[in-house]
Design a protein around this motif. Structure first.
Motif, PDB file in Angstrom:
ATOM      1  N   TRP A   1       0.839  -1.186   0.000  1.00 62.14           N
ATOM      2  CA  TRP A   1       0.000   0.000   0.000  1.00 62.14           C
ATOM      3  C   TRP A   1       0.879   1.244   0.000  1.00 62.14           C
ATOM      4  O   TRP A   1       2.006   1.191  -0.446  1.00 62.14           O
ATOM      5  CB  TRP A   1      -0.958  -0.038   1.186  1.00 62.14           C
ATOM      6  N   SER A   2       0.399   2.320   0.485  1.00 59.09           N
ATOM      7  CA  SER A   2       1.172   3.560   0.438  1.00 59.09           C
ATOM      8  C   SER A   2       2.074   3.732   1.651  1.00 59.09           C
ATOM      9  O   SER A   2       2.571   4.812   1.890  1.00 59.09           O
ATOM     10  CB  SER A   2       0.220   4.753   0.316  1.00 59.09           C
ATOM     11  N   TYR A   3       2.294   2.664   2.406  1.00 54.69           N
ATOM     12  CA  TYR A   3       3.157   2.696   3.574  1.00 54.69           C
ATOM     13  C   TYR A   3       4.215   1.608   3.463  1.00 54.69           C
ATOM     14  O   TYR A   3       3.938   0.527   2.970  1.00 54.69           O
ATOM     15  CB  TYR A   3       2.369   2.428   4.861  1.00 54.69           C
ATOM     16  N   GLY A   4       5.391   1.912   3.939  1.00 55.96           N
ATOM     17  CA  GLY A   4       6.396   0.887   4.158  1.00 55.96           C
ATOM     18  C   GLY A   4       6.503   0.714   5.653  1.00 55.96           C
ATOM     19  O   GLY A   4       6.694   1.697   6.367  1.00 55.96           O
ATOM     20  N   VAL A   5       6.338  -0.496   6.155  1.00 53.31           N
ATOM     21  CA  VAL A   5       6.334  -0.722   7.596  1.00 53.31           C
ATOM     22  C   VAL A   5       7.365  -1.781   7.943  1.00 53.31           C
ATOM     23  O   VAL A   5       7.419  -2.836   7.318  1.00 53.31           O
ATOM     24  CB  VAL A   5       4.936  -1.176   8.090  1.00 53.31           C
ATOM     25  N   SER A   6       8.153  -1.479   8.941  1.00 52.80           N
ATOM     26  CA  SER A   6       9.134  -2.424   9.449  1.00 52.80           C
ATOM     27  C   SER A   6       8.863  -2.615  10.938  1.00 52.80           C
ATOM     28  O   SER A   6       8.935  -1.658  11.707  1.00 52.80           O
ATOM     29  CB  SER A   6      10.545  -1.866   9.247  1.00 52.80           C
ATOM     30  N   ILE A   7       8.528  -3.832  11.329  1.00 50.66           N
ATOM     31  CA  ILE A   7       8.293  -4.092  12.743  1.00 50.66           C
ATOM     32  C   ILE A   7       9.642  -4.275  13.410  1.00 50.66           C
ATOM     33  O   ILE A   7      10.376  -5.209  13.107  1.00 50.66           O
ATOM     34  CB  ILE A   7       7.387  -5.313  12.951  1.00 50.66           C
ATOM     35  N   GLU A   8       9.959  -3.354  14.298  1.00 49.33           N
ATOM     36  CA  GLU A   8      11.253  -3.342  14.948  1.00 49.33           C
ATOM     37  C   GLU A   8      11.325  -4.313  16.119  1.00 49.33           C
ATOM     38  O   GLU A   8      12.291  -5.049  16.253  1.00 49.33           O
ATOM     39  CB  GLU A   8      11.580  -1.927  15.436  1.00 49.33           C
ATOM     40  N   GLU A   9      10.297  -4.280  16.974  1.00 47.65           N
ATOM     41  CA  GLU A   9      10.404  -5.064  18.200  1.00 47.65           C
ATOM     42  C   GLU A   9       9.036  -5.325  18.813  1.00 47.65           C
ATOM     43  O   GLU A   9       8.192  -4.439  18.862  1.00 47.65           O
ATOM     44  CB  GLU A   9      11.259  -4.282  19.197  1.00 47.65           C
ATOM     45  N   VAL A  10       8.830  -6.562  19.280  1.00 49.39           N
ATOM     46  CA  VAL A  10       7.654  -6.884  20.085  1.00 49.39           C
ATOM     47  C   VAL A  10       7.937  -6.376  21.490  1.00 49.39           C
ATOM     48  O   VAL A  10       8.954  -6.731  22.094  1.00 49.39           O
ATOM     49  CB  VAL A  10       7.377  -8.407  20.110  1.00 49.39           C
ATOM     50  N   ILE A  11       7.041  -5.526  22.024  1.00 53.10           N
ATOM     51  CA  ILE A  11       7.280  -4.949  23.354  1.00 53.10           C
ATOM     52  C   ILE A  11       6.276  -5.421  24.396  1.00 53.10           C
ATOM     53  O   ILE A  11       6.412  -5.093  25.573  1.00 53.10           O
ATOM     54  CB  ILE A  11       7.308  -3.405  23.306  1.00 53.10           C
ATOM     55  N   GLY A  12       5.268  -6.187  23.979  1.00 52.42           N
ATOM     56  CA  GLY A  12       4.287  -6.681  24.933  1.00 52.42           C
ATOM     57  C   GLY A  12       3.162  -7.408  24.235  1.00 52.42           C
ATOM     58  O   GLY A  12       3.198  -7.642  23.030  1.00 52.42           O
ATOM     59  N   VAL A  13       2.146  -7.758  25.014  1.00 54.61           N
ATOM     60  CA  VAL A  13       0.957  -8.441  24.517  1.00 54.61           C
ATOM     61  C   VAL A  13      -0.248  -7.653  25.026  1.00 54.61           C
ATOM     62  O   VAL A  13      -0.280  -7.256  26.197  1.00 54.61           O
ATOM     63  CB  VAL A  13       0.897  -9.903  25.028  1.00 54.61           C
ATOM     64  N   ILE A  14      -1.227  -7.437  24.166  1.00 51.23           N
ATOM     65  CA  ILE A  14      -2.375  -6.601  24.522  1.00 51.23           C
ATOM     66  C   ILE A  14      -3.090  -7.102  25.778  1.00 51.23           C
ATOM     67  O   ILE A  14      -3.559  -6.307  26.584  1.00 51.23           O
ATOM     68  CB  ILE A  14      -3.355  -6.444  23.334  1.00 51.23           C
ATOM     69  N   ASN A  15      -3.132  -8.415  26.000  1.00 51.65           N
ATOM     70  CA  ASN A  15      -3.808  -8.958  27.177  1.00 51.65           C
ATOM     71  C   ASN A  15      -3.060  -8.667  28.467  1.00 51.65           C
ATOM     72  O   ASN A  15      -3.666  -8.570  29.531  1.00 51.65           O
ATOM     73  CB  ASN A  15      -3.986 -10.476  27.043  1.00 51.65           C
ATOM     74  N   ASP A  16      -1.736  -8.549  28.393  1.00 50.43           N
ATOM     75  CA  ASP A  16      -0.924  -8.303  29.577  1.00 50.43           C
ATOM     76  C   ASP A  16      -0.536  -6.840  29.755  1.00 50.43           C
ATOM     77  O   ASP A  16      -0.312  -6.384  30.869  1.00 50.43           O
ATOM     78  CB  ASP A  16       0.368  -9.124  29.508  1.00 50.43           C
TER      79      ASP A  16
END
Length: 125
Positions: free
Chosen positions: A103-118
């Motif tokens: 799409w019109s974005y380039g996205v790079s996931i840098e780091e997992v920092i947590g979980v939405i449930n926690d």
């Protein structure tokens, strides 16, 4: 992946329903999990090699290519799955992004920092 009912440990395995109850099948056993914590693996890993699951909270670098120019920023998102269109995306109120690069974005996931449930407070900052 899901969080066990007894003890709240995160486990990874195959999702199954046994007698109508959500379970993760691991090491030859079906372990009951909290339904709201069940999340699929995206097939991707962050820069540290950690697997990225639906429900994870991530730091993402975004390059927004619009006709008006290029904008770069880093932000915090929840990884979500869209069941109607069968894709994963980065979810944040007012700024959802696909991270497949088409799409019109380039996205790079840098780091997992947590979980939405926690760690729901991470997405609110």
């Amino acid at each position: 992946r899901g969080k066990t009912l007894d003890g709240g440990a995160w486990i990874r395995g195959h999702f199954v329903e046994m007698e109508g109850l959500p379970c993760i099948f691991i090491n030859g056993m079906a372990v009951r999990v909290v339904p709201e914590t069940i999340g699929q693996w995206t097939g991707l890993c962050d820069r540290n090699g950690r697997e990225i699951f639906e429900g994870d909270i991530v730091n993402a670098k975004v390059i927004e290519n619009r006709m008006s120019g290029t904008k770069k920023y880093t932000d915090v998102y929840e990884v979500a799955y869209h069941p109607k269109y069968c894709y994963f995306y980065l979810k944040k109120e007012g700024n959802n992004l696909l991270f497949d690069g088409n799409w019109s974005y380039g996205v790079s996931i840098e780091e997992v920092i947590g979980v939405i449930n926690d760690n729901p407070e991470l997405i609110e900052r």
